[in-house]
Design a protein around this motif. Structure first.
Motif, PDB file in Angstrom:
ATOM      1  N   THR A 127       0.836  -1.212   0.000  1.00 35.70           N
ATOM      2  CA  THR A 127       0.000   0.000   0.000  1.00 35.70           C
ATOM      3  C   THR A 127       0.867   1.257   0.000  1.00 35.70           C
ATOM      4  O   THR A 127       0.477   2.278  -0.573  1.00 35.70           O
ATOM      5  CB  THR A 127      -0.971   0.038   1.200  1.00 35.70           C
ATOM      6  N   ASN A 128       2.023   1.189   0.604  1.00 35.35           N
ATOM      7  CA  ASN A 128       2.934   2.353   0.559  1.00 35.35           C
ATOM      8  C   ASN A 128       3.500   2.534  -0.842  1.00 35.35           C
ATOM      9  O   ASN A 128       3.669   3.659  -1.309  1.00 35.35           O
ATOM     10  CB  ASN A 128       4.060   2.206   1.586  1.00 35.35           C
ATOM     11  N   LEU A 129       3.786   1.416  -1.516  1.00 37.54           N
ATOM     12  CA  LEU A 129       4.213   1.495  -2.918  1.00 37.54           C
ATOM     13  C   LEU A 129       3.107   2.143  -3.746  1.00 37.54           C
ATOM     14  O   LEU A 129       3.373   3.021  -4.579  1.00 37.54           O
ATOM     15  CB  LEU A 129       4.513   0.085  -3.461  1.00 37.54           C
ATOM     16  N   GLN A 130       1.865   1.731  -3.491  1.00 38.80           N
ATOM     17  CA  GLN A 130       0.735   2.295  -4.234  1.00 38.80           C
ATOM     18  C   GLN A 130       0.648   3.808  -4.039  1.00 38.80           C
ATOM     19  O   GLN A 130       0.387   4.554  -4.990  1.00 38.80           O
ATOM     20  CB  GLN A 130      -0.578   1.632  -3.773  1.00 38.80           C
ATOM     21  N   ALA A 131       0.888   4.238  -2.809  1.00 38.54           N
ATOM     22  CA  ALA A 131       0.857   5.683  -2.530  1.00 38.54           C
ATOM     23  C   ALA A 131       1.930   6.392  -3.359  1.00 38.54           C
ATOM     24  O   ALA A 131       1.681   7.459  -3.935  1.00 38.54           O
ATOM     25  CB  ALA A 131       1.077   5.939  -1.040  1.00 38.54           C
ATOM     26  N   LEU A 132       3.098   5.787  -3.466  1.00 46.81           N
ATOM     27  CA  LEU A 132       4.178   6.377  -4.266  1.00 46.81           C
ATOM     28  C   LEU A 132       3.787   6.426  -5.742  1.00 46.81           C
ATOM     29  O   LEU A 132       3.990   7.444  -6.421  1.00 46.81           O
ATOM     30  CB  LEU A 132       5.465   5.566  -4.101  1.00 46.81           C
ATOM     31  N   ILE A 133       3.219   5.325  -6.234  1.00 47.93           N
ATOM     32  CA  ILE A 133       2.806   5.257  -7.648  1.00 47.93           C
ATOM     33  C   ILE A 133       1.756   6.338  -7.932  1.00 47.93           C
ATOM     34  O   ILE A 133       1.860   7.083  -8.906  1.00 47.93           O
ATOM     35  CB  ILE A 133       2.242   3.847  -7.979  1.00 47.93           C
ATOM     36  N   ASP A 134       0.770   6.419  -7.052  1.00 47.87           N
ATOM     37  CA  ASP A 134      -0.328   7.377  -7.264  1.00 47.87           C
ATOM     38  C   ASP A 134       0.162   8.821  -7.198  1.00 47.87           C
ATOM     39  O   ASP A 134      -0.234   9.656  -8.006  1.00 47.87           O
ATOM     40  CB  ASP A 134      -1.438   7.167  -6.223  1.00 47.87           C
ATOM     41  N   LYS A 135       1.036   9.095  -6.235  1.00 42.20           N
ATOM     42  CA  LYS A 135       1.518  10.480  -6.086  1.00 42.20           C
ATOM     43  C   LYS A 135       2.466  10.846  -7.233  1.00 42.20           C
ATOM     44  O   LYS A 135       2.502  12.000  -7.653  1.00 42.20           O
ATOM     45  CB  LYS A 135       2.210  10.677  -4.737  1.00 42.20           C
ATOM     46  N   GLU A 136       3.209   9.871  -7.727  1.00 38.74           N
ATOM     47  CA  GLU A 136       4.052  10.189  -8.884  1.00 38.74           C
ATOM     48  C   GLU A 136       3.156  10.514 -10.086  1.00 38.74           C
ATOM     49  O   GLU A 136       3.383  11.506 -10.798  1.00 38.74           O
ATOM     50  CB  GLU A 136       5.018   9.042  -9.247  1.00 38.74           C
ATOM     51  N   ALA A 137       2.106   9.708 -10.269  1.00 38.54           N
ATOM     52  CA  ALA A 137       1.181   9.928 -11.395  1.00 38.54           C
ATOM     53  C   ALA A 137       0.471  11.280 -11.278  1.00 38.54           C
ATOM     54  O   ALA A 137       0.180  11.935 -12.278  1.00 38.54           O
ATOM     55  CB  ALA A 137       0.158   8.799 -11.448  1.00 38.54           C
ATOM     56  N   ASP A 138       0.220  11.686 -10.043  1.00 42.31           N
ATOM     57  CA  ASP A 138      -0.450  12.965  -9.761  1.00 42.31           C
ATOM     58  C   ASP A 138       0.450  14.186  -9.915  1.00 42.31           C
ATOM     59  O   ASP A 138       0.014  15.310  -9.698  1.00 42.31           O
ATOM     60  CB  ASP A 138      -0.850  13.005  -8.273  1.00 42.31           C
ATOM     61  N   GLY A 139       1.730  13.928 -10.114  1.00 44.61           N
ATOM     62  CA  GLY A 139       2.683  15.036 -10.228  1.00 44.61           C
ATOM     63  C   GLY A 139       3.173  15.555  -8.893  1.00 44.61           C
ATOM     64  O   GLY A 139       3.771  16.634  -8.807  1.00 44.61           O
ATOM     65  N   GLN A 140       2.944  14.773  -7.828  1.00 38.32           N
ATOM     66  CA  GLN A 140       3.370  15.245  -6.505  1.00 38.32           C
ATOM     67  C   GLN A 140       4.791  14.811  -6.137  1.00 38.32           C
ATOM     68  O   GLN A 140       5.282  15.152  -5.066  1.00 38.32           O
ATOM     69  CB  GLN A 140       2.384  14.763  -5.434  1.00 38.32           C
ATOM     70  N   ILE A 141       5.400  14.018  -7.026  1.00 35.49           N
ATOM     71  CA  ILE A 141       6.816  13.658  -6.817  1.00 35.49           C
ATOM     72  C   ILE A 141       7.561  14.049  -8.094  1.00 35.49           C
ATOM     73  O   ILE A 141       8.085  13.187  -8.809  1.00 35.49           O
ATOM     74  CB  ILE A 141       6.977  12.149  -6.496  1.00 35.49           C
ATOM     75  N   PRO A 142       7.620  15.332  -8.376  1.00 34.64           N
ATOM     76  CA  PRO A 142       8.126  15.760  -9.687  1.00 34.64           C
ATOM     77  C   PRO A 142       9.599  15.454  -9.961  1.00 34.64           C
ATOM     78  O   PRO A 142      10.008  15.411 -11.120  1.00 34.64           O
ATOM     79  CB  PRO A 142       7.886  17.280  -9.679  1.00 34.64           C
ATOM     80  N   ASP A 143      10.375  15.245  -8.896  1.00 33.35           N
ATOM     81  CA  ASP A 143      11.814  15.041  -9.111  1.00 33.35           C
ATOM     82  C   ASP A 143      12.239  13.579  -9.145  1.00 33.35           C
ATOM     83  O   ASP A 143      13.434  13.284  -9.218  1.00 33.35           O
ATOM     84  CB  ASP A 143      12.604  15.793  -8.038  1.00 33.35           C
ATOM     85  N   ALA A 144      11.268  12.658  -9.017  1.00 29.71           N
ATOM     86  CA  ALA A 144      11.640  11.242  -8.987  1.00 29.71           C
ATOM     87  C   ALA A 144      10.786  10.416  -9.935  1.00 29.71           C
ATOM     88  O   ALA A 144       9.666  10.791 -10.271  1.00 29.71           O
ATOM     89  CB  ALA A 144      11.496  10.709  -7.570  1.00 29.71           C
ATOM     90  N   HIS A 145      11.360   9.279 -10.338  1.00 32.60           N
ATOM     91  CA  HIS A 145      10.632   8.339 -11.179  1.00 32.60           C
ATOM     92  C   HIS A 145      10.931   6.926 -10.672  1.00 32.60           C
ATOM     93  O   HIS A 145      12.094   6.557 -10.513  1.00 32.60           O
ATOM     94  CB  HIS A 145      11.083   8.514 -12.634  1.00 32.60           C
ATOM     95  N   ILE A 146       9.886   6.164 -10.416  1.00 32.54           N
ATOM     96  CA  ILE A 146      10.099   4.780  -9.944  1.00 32.54           C
ATOM     97  C   ILE A 146      10.495   3.922 -11.147  1.00 32.54           C
ATOM     98  O   ILE A 146       9.713   3.759 -12.091  1.00 32.54           O
ATOM     99  CB  ILE A 146       8.825   4.195  -9.294  1.00 32.54           C
ATOM    100  N   VAL A 147      11.712   3.396 -11.115  1.00 32.54           N
ATOM    101  CA  VAL A 147      12.193   2.620 -12.262  1.00 32.54           C
ATOM    102  C   VAL A 147      12.057   1.115 -12.042  1.00 32.54           C
ATOM    103  O   VAL A 147      12.042   0.344 -12.997  1.00 32.54           O
ATOM    104  CB  VAL A 147      13.665   2.947 -12.622  1.00 32.54           C
ATOM    105  N   LYS A 148      11.991   0.715 -10.772  1.00 34.75           N
ATOM    106  CA  LYS A 148      11.914  -0.720 -10.529  1.00 34.75           C
ATOM    107  C   LYS A 148      11.370  -1.013  -9.141  1.00 34.75           C
ATOM    108  O   LYS A 148      11.629  -0.264  -8.199  1.00 34.75           O
ATOM    109  CB  LYS A 148      13.321  -1.312 -10.647  1.00 34.75           C
TER     110      LYS A 148
END
Ligand code: GRF
Length: 192
Positions: free
Chosen positions: A16-37
């Motif tokens: 669920t924490n991974l999901q939060a990261l995925i969702d926030k990245e998609a939302d533009g709330q983690i603009p400086d990072a990209h989950i690569v793996k």
């Protein structure tokens, strides 16, 4: 614009924490990072399905050497531990010093260290008669839940709470907000 910081997320469970990261990245709330793996310590981790659904590359790595190899292949600049139940090998900690963060479901230094994981944490908080609990994001060092604290958020403990109810509240009100926020904080620093 500079390139995004490449993040590898290490998981062992539901994700669920991974999901939060995925969702926030998609939302533009983690603009400086990209989950690569997403690297899991076990093949039955539901987090792997969440990653696959989001189109993120996945791997299962049970041995320390495999974790190192997968990290190297991914080209990750930083690591997020999101419910990762294994101790990271020393070489990885050294190589990614101050670039590895972990989320722990209590207000460190309370209820952390050996034996404090999953529901056990929340059970101990209730047995301790605490009026509040919360979550902590910290840098990972060689110890257990011992690295410098980055962010903390308190959550109320309510009358009649069970470990399950408290765990859910801590996740919803603290963990799922704090971890993406901390990931962005570190990625931003690294990208300067
Ligand atoms: C979370 O409570 C996290 O704080 C702890 O392990 C749990 C993982 O949950 N380190 P999930 O896999 O992210 O749903």
């Amino acid at each position: 614009m500079s390139e995004k910081i490449k993040v590898a997320v290490l998981v062992s469970g539901g994700g669920t924490n991974l999901q939060a990261l995925i969702d926030k990245e998609a939302d533009g709330q983690i603009p400086d990072a990209h989950i690569v793996k997403v690297i899991a310590s076990r093949e039955d981790a539901f987090a792997l399905e969440r990653a696959a659904k989001a189109g993120i590359e996945t791997a299962v790595a049970k041995e320390p050497q495999q974790v190192m190899e997968e990290l190297q292949k991914s080209g990750a600049d930083m690591i997020v531990l999101a419910g990762y139940m294994k101790v990271l090998p020393k070489e990885i900690i050294e190589r990614y010093r101050n670039k590895i963060i972990n989320i722990h479901p209590s207000l460190i230094p309370k209820y952390c260290g050996k034996g404090f994981y999953g529901k056990r944490v929340h059970k101990a908080v209730l047995e301790g008669g605490e009026k509040e609990s919360g979550a902590t994001v910290h840098f990972v060092d060689e110890g257990m839940d011992s690295g410098p604290i980055l962010l903390q958020k308190a959550v109320e403990v309510k009358e009649g709470d069970t470990p399950e109810i408290l765990q859910r509240r801590v996740m919803e009100q603290a963990e799922w907000k704090l971890l993406p926020q901390a990931a962005q904080m570190i990625a931003k620093e690294l990208s300067i």
